[in-house]
Write a protein that holds these residues in place. Structure first.
Motif, PDB file in Angstrom:
ATOM      1  N   UNK A  74      11.285   1.680  11.827  1.00 40.21           N
ATOM      2  CA  UNK A  74      12.352   1.257  12.744  1.00 40.21           C
ATOM      3  C   UNK A  74      12.967  -0.065  12.277  1.00 40.21           C
ATOM      4  N   UNK A  75      13.930  -0.569  13.038  1.00 34.01           N
ATOM      5  CA  UNK A  75      14.665  -1.782  12.641  1.00 34.01           C
ATOM      6  C   UNK A  75      13.778  -3.030  12.608  1.00 34.01           C
ATOM      7  N   UNK A  76      12.621  -2.994  13.289  1.00 35.43           N
ATOM      8  CA  UNK A  76      11.689  -4.117  13.254  1.00 35.43           C
ATOM      9  C   UNK A  76      10.634  -3.963  12.149  1.00 35.43           C
ATOM     10  N   UNK A  77      10.741  -2.888  11.385  1.00 37.27           N
ATOM     11  CA  UNK A  77       9.791  -2.654  10.299  1.00 37.27           C
ATOM     12  C   UNK A  77       8.526  -1.935  10.714  1.00 37.27           C
ATOM     13  N   UNK A  78       8.494  -1.404  11.936  1.00 38.25           N
ATOM     14  CA  UNK A  78       7.328  -0.664  12.416  1.00 38.25           C
ATOM     15  C   UNK A  78       7.442   0.809  12.053  1.00 38.25           C
ATOM     16  N   UNK A  79       6.325   1.401  11.753  1.00 40.21           N
ATOM     17  CA  UNK A  79       6.280   2.833  11.473  1.00 40.21           C
ATOM     18  C   UNK A  79       6.152   3.556  12.811  1.00 40.21           C
ATOM     19  N   UNK A  80       7.155   4.358  13.149  1.00 38.03           N
ATOM     20  CA  UNK A  80       7.171   5.041  14.442  1.00 38.03           C
ATOM     21  C   UNK A  80       7.420   6.540  14.253  1.00 38.03           C
ATOM     22  N   UNK A  81       6.942   7.311  15.232  1.00 34.63           N
ATOM     23  CA  UNK A  81       7.176   8.756  15.188  1.00 34.63           C
ATOM     24  C   UNK A  81       8.663   9.025  15.362  1.00 34.63           C
ATOM     25  N   UNK A  82       9.195   9.835  14.477  1.00 35.45           N
ATOM     26  CA  UNK A  82      10.625  10.170  14.515  1.00 35.45           C
ATOM     27  C   UNK A  82      10.857  11.474  15.278  1.00 35.45           C
ATOM     28  N   UNK A  83      10.079  12.489  14.936  1.00 34.06           N
ATOM     29  CA  UNK A  83      10.285  13.801  15.560  1.00 34.06           C
ATOM     30  C   UNK A  83       9.012  14.623  15.475  1.00 34.06           C
ATOM     31  N   UNK A  84       8.940  15.611  16.350  1.00 36.93           N
ATOM     32  CA  UNK A  84       7.827  16.550  16.345  1.00 36.93           C
ATOM     33  C   UNK A  84       8.423  17.948  16.498  1.00 36.93           C
ATOM     34  N   UNK A  85       8.063  18.837  15.588  1.00 36.18           N
ATOM     35  CA  UNK A  85       8.604  20.197  15.599  1.00 36.18           C
ATOM     36  C   UNK A  85       7.469  21.206  15.590  1.00 36.18           C
ATOM     37  N   UNK A  86       7.730  22.346  16.187  1.00 33.22           N
ATOM     38  CA  UNK A  86       6.780  23.457  16.203  1.00 33.22           C
ATOM     39  C   UNK A  86       7.486  24.698  15.680  1.00 33.22           C
ATOM     40  N   UNK A  87       6.710  25.616  15.133  1.00 32.56           N
ATOM     41  CA  UNK A  87       7.317  26.841  14.650  1.00 32.56           C
ATOM     42  C   UNK A  87       6.287  27.840  14.182  1.00 32.56           C
ATOM     43  N   UNK A  88       6.774  28.913  13.596  1.00 29.54           N
ATOM     44  CA  UNK A  88       5.939  29.994  13.084  1.00 29.54           C
ATOM     45  C   UNK A  88       6.081  30.079  11.572  1.00 29.54           C
ATOM     46  N   UNK A  89       5.028  30.552  10.941  1.00 25.71           N
ATOM     47  CA  UNK A  89       5.030  30.775   9.498  1.00 25.71           C
ATOM     48  C   UNK A  89       4.797  32.263   9.258  1.00 25.71           C
ATOM     49  N   UNK A  90       5.550  32.829   8.348  1.00 29.44           N
ATOM     50  CA  UNK A  90       5.345  34.216   7.928  1.00 29.44           C
ATOM     51  C   UNK A  90       4.794  34.210   6.512  1.00 29.44           C
ATOM     52  N   UNK A  91       3.715  34.944   6.308  1.00 24.21           N
ATOM     53  CA  UNK A  91       3.131  35.059   4.972  1.00 24.21           C
ATOM     54  C   UNK A  91       3.892  36.142   4.224  1.00 24.21           C
ATOM     55  N   UNK A  92       4.496  35.784   3.084  1.00 21.79           N
ATOM     56  CA  UNK A  92       5.294  36.719   2.299  1.00 21.79           C
ATOM     57  C   UNK A  92       4.492  37.326   1.151  1.00 21.79           C
ATOM     58  N   UNK A  93       3.577  36.537   0.591  1.00 24.30           N
ATOM     59  CA  UNK A  93       2.796  36.957  -0.569  1.00 24.30           C
ATOM     60  C   UNK A  93       1.512  36.125  -0.568  1.00 24.30           C
ATOM     61  N   UNK A  94       0.689  36.272  -1.586  1.00 29.21           N
ATOM     62  CA  UNK A  94      -0.601  35.580  -1.626  1.00 29.21           C
ATOM     63  C   UNK A  94      -0.472  34.079  -1.394  1.00 29.21           C
ATOM     64  N   UNK A  95       0.464  33.427  -2.047  1.00 28.97           N
ATOM     65  CA  UNK A  95       0.630  31.977  -1.915  1.00 28.97           C
ATOM     66  C   UNK A  95       2.028  31.586  -1.452  1.00 28.97           C
ATOM     67  N   UNK A  96       2.787  32.533  -0.953  1.00 31.43           N
ATOM     68  CA  UNK A  96       4.165  32.283  -0.542  1.00 31.43           C
ATOM     69  C   UNK A  96       4.308  32.512   0.960  1.00 31.43           C
ATOM     70  N   UNK A  97       4.880  31.514   1.632  1.00 29.38           N
ATOM     71  CA  UNK A  97       5.068  31.544   3.077  1.00 29.38           C
ATOM     72  C   UNK A  97       6.511  31.182   3.376  1.00 29.38           C
ATOM     73  N   UNK A  98       6.933  31.516   4.590  1.00 29.79           N
ATOM     74  CA  UNK A  98       8.304  31.203   4.980  1.00 29.79           C
ATOM     75  C   UNK A  98       8.313  30.722   6.426  1.00 29.79           C
TER      76      UNK A  98
END
Length: 128
Positions: A74-98
């Motif tokens: 932030x403007x005072x030089x403090x590390x602050x939480x900016x955002x929090x997001x939630x969602x789903x992941x789809x497995x496409x292949x052995x090591x590939x996700x979307x």
């Protein structure tokens, strides 16, 4: 005698099947866990991975849902939480996700590449 032999065979099969089912149930997708941002990489002419941003955390749950928490200075030089997001992941292949807006590639069991754009990507390291 034949009945006893048949019972022994059936019992052995039941034990074998039971063991395999337990192994299948205990399988855990390697993307599941807590990941911390290591660095941003891309087409940038400046350092875009300040220490505060390295607090970004990507948590993947057993049901392949995720929580992403991002931080900024932030403007005072403090590390602050900016955002929090939630969602789903789809497995496409052995090591590939979307996800909704990004492709995820598990480079190895401790390194995850998340690419929201062809021009840049983020590297996350798995926490123990």
């Amino acid at each position: 005698m034949i009945k006893k032999g048949l019972i022994v065979i059936l019992y052995t099969l039941l034990i074998s099947c039971s063991k395999n089912n337990n192994e299948l149930r205990s399988f855990k997708d390697p993307i599941i866990g807590v990941w911390k941002l290591d660095k941003y990489l891309g087409d940038f002419s400046f350092d875009v991975t300040p220490d505060c941003v390295k607090n970004n955390t990507f948590i993947v749950h057993d049901d392949l849902t995720f929580d992403l928490t991002t931080y900024e200075t932030d403007s005072q030089g403090n590390c602050v939480e900016k955002a929090s997001n939630k969602g789903d992941i789809n497995k496409k292949d052995a090591n590939l996700y979307e996800g909704r807006r990004a492709e995820m590639i598990l480079l190895d069991n401790s390194t995850l590449k998340i690419q929201p754009s062809p021009a840049w990507f983020m590297i996350f390291k798995k926490q123990n």
